[in-house]
Structures are given as C-alpha cells and as structure tokens.
Design an enzyme around this catalytic site. Structure first.
Site, PDB file in Angstrom:
ATOM      1  CB  THR A   3      -6.735   6.858  -0.227  1.00 53.32           C
ATOM      2  OG1 THR A   3      -7.703   6.467  -1.202  1.00 53.32           O
ATOM      3  CG2 THR A   3      -6.150   5.612   0.422  1.00 53.32           C
TER       4      THR A   3
ATOM      5  CG  ASP B  33      -9.013   5.090  -5.702  1.00 57.74           C
ATOM      6  OD1 ASP B  33      -9.496   6.192  -5.353  1.00 57.74           O
ATOM      7  OD2 ASP B  33      -8.720   4.188  -4.902  1.00 57.74           O
TER       8      ASP B  33
ATOM      9  CD  GLU C 199      -3.087  -0.807   0.213  1.00 48.32           C
ATOM     10  OE1 GLU C 199      -3.526   0.353   0.087  1.00 48.32           O
ATOM     11  OE2 GLU C 199      -3.509  -1.771  -0.461  1.00 48.32           O
TER      12      GLU C 199
END
Length: 280
Positions: A88, A83, A65
């Site tokens: 995020t 995305d 990640e």
C-alpha cells in the site's frame, strides 16, 4: 503512518477495488446520466472540487489513512500493512494487489520512460490480484521513495487519485444533489472500499442507502439520506476486520452532519482512532 484499521488488518484476501480501472468511467458516466434527471437538485455552494474544499478533503482522508493532516508527505509512503492487498503506497493508498498501483506506475512510465519504477511493471502485472511481493522485493520500497521525490511522479499520483476516486465521487455526489459534505462522504467511501460488484463496494453501499432514503435529487432530505448512507458505510466497514474501527464515520463525518455543516465549512474539529484534529 500506521493507523488503527491498518494495525488490526488480517492477512485474508479482501476485495477493495474490484474493477478499479472501470471506476472512473463507470461512476462518472452513471453520475452524468443521473445529473440529467436531477432537475430537482438544489443549487450547491462550493463543491468538494473547489480547491480549498479539496485540500480539506485530502487532510480529512490523511487523518484516517496516515494519522496526519500532512497528506503531501505521503507521496513516499509505502508498506505492506498485512491486509491481503500487497504493498500500500502513496497519497491515496495505491495497492499492488488491486490494480491501481499498476495503473499509476504505467502512467509514470508513459510520462517519463526509463524512470526508477518502470522496471517493476512486469512484476506488478503478475502480482495484481494477489498479496505477493514476487519480483518487487527487496528494492521496490526504496525505489518508490526515490520516485516520490520526482514532481512528475507526484503529479501522476494526483492525477490517478482524481481519475479513479475523487472525480467519480464528486460527480456522483453532485448528481445525487449532495453538497460538499455528502460529496466527501462518497469520496472517503470510494477511497476505502473502491467500486465493483462486491457487497462492500461504493456502489453497493450507495445502493443500500437508496433502499431506505432518497437523495435530494429525488426529492429526499439531505441529512436523512446522508445518515442512511453512513449507516450503510458502517455496515460495510464492519464486514472487514481491517476496517472494523468506524471512528472515521462516527467521530468525524457524523460530527459534521449533526452540526448541519453540509458545506464542510471551517473550523472543523474531529477525532479518528481517538486522535483529535483541527482545521481552522
């Protein structure tokens, strides 16, 4: 902080954590029922919930990640990776567009009213399910990084990670008779795909695997089943451009499986997106 699947992400809206609020209860309760039937499951060594194994799991996920084994440095991480899920952030990739970031910030507000992120709760409710930054820009990233210095917020991230992702994955893995590696394969899948009714969710990846192999709890061979699960995982990853690089499976999890390291014992050597990692 940016990995290969993030760099290739597309702006199309992608379902990742459908009904994420139900995951902890849904998977865990299903695993509990399954465990009552799993009398044939072999006795495991330490599971992924063993503190030392959990630390390994966090480092493995962080390598994929965040291109780093230092997962604790990610409390402050925040960006829009393009995305379709908005911002995020944090140690497990909480997203403003998928509900889990909202739940996290609400928990922080419950534990520490008036904190620096509490004022964003109305905006987070409005943008849930979208990639919008409405009501969050321009100061939300700065305030997130400030909050990340607070040990209360760090613990909130730990607790939501466990409630929504880690604990359900381990519970289902144990119910299926899987040892530590298999439990990790489940955890990594839930982190990336979440759970829900969409075809690429964890439960449907597992369902796809069950159509071709039986887990140990049903009398099947563990290695055969895990290969089937990883095959299903790769299929799911290839359905999204953002996840089309499958090296976290091919040159990480399958490496451990081919070596027969079902208890995820150290030393561990693997690659993700071409980068090499080692845990001694």
């Amino acid at each position: 902080m940016v990995n290969a699947d993030r760099e290739t992400a597309t702006p199309a809206r992608i379902s990742r954590r459908t009904v994420v609020a139900l995951l902890g209860a849904g998977v865990a309760s299903g695993a509990l029922l399954a465990s009552q039937r799993a009398t044939a499951a072999p006795a495991a060594a330490s599971g992924l919930d063993d503190p030392a194994k959990k630390e390994i799991a966090m480092e493995l996920v962080s390598s994929a990640e965040n291109s780093s084994l230092d997962w604790k440095a990610q409390y402050k991480y925040i960006e829009d990776i393009g995305d379709g899920r908005g911002y995020t952030a944090g140690i497990i990739g909480f997203c403003s567009g998928t509900g889990d970031m909202l739940d996290l910030v609400q928990l922080y507000a419950d534990r520490k009213p008036g904190n620096v992120l509490a004022k964003y709760l109305p905006a987070l409710r409005k943008v849930d399910g979208t990639d919008s930054h409405s009501g969050l820009d321009p100061n939300y990233p700065k305030d997130w990084r400030k909050a990340a210095q607070d040990t209360v917020f760090q613990q909130c991230q730990n607790d939501e990670r466990d409630r929504v992702y880690f604990n359900p994955a381990v519970a289902q893995g144990k119910a299926d008779g899987l040892r530590t590696l298999g439990q990790f394969c489940y955890y990594d899948a839930i982190v990336m795909h979440g759970d829900g009714d969409d075809p690429t969710s964890f439960r449907n990846i597992r369902g796809r695997a069950l159509r071709s192999a039986e887990p140990p709890a049903q009398g099947g061979d563990e290695t055969t089943y895990l290969n089937a699960f990883l095959d299903a995982r790769v299929w799911a990853m290839k359905q999204e451009e953002a996840h089309s690089d499958t090296s976290r499976v091919d040159t990480e999890q399958r490496v451990f499986l081919r070596k027969g390291n079902l208890d995820l014992n150290t030393p561990l050597d693997w690659k993700v997106y071409g980068d090499s990692y080692h845990i001694g």
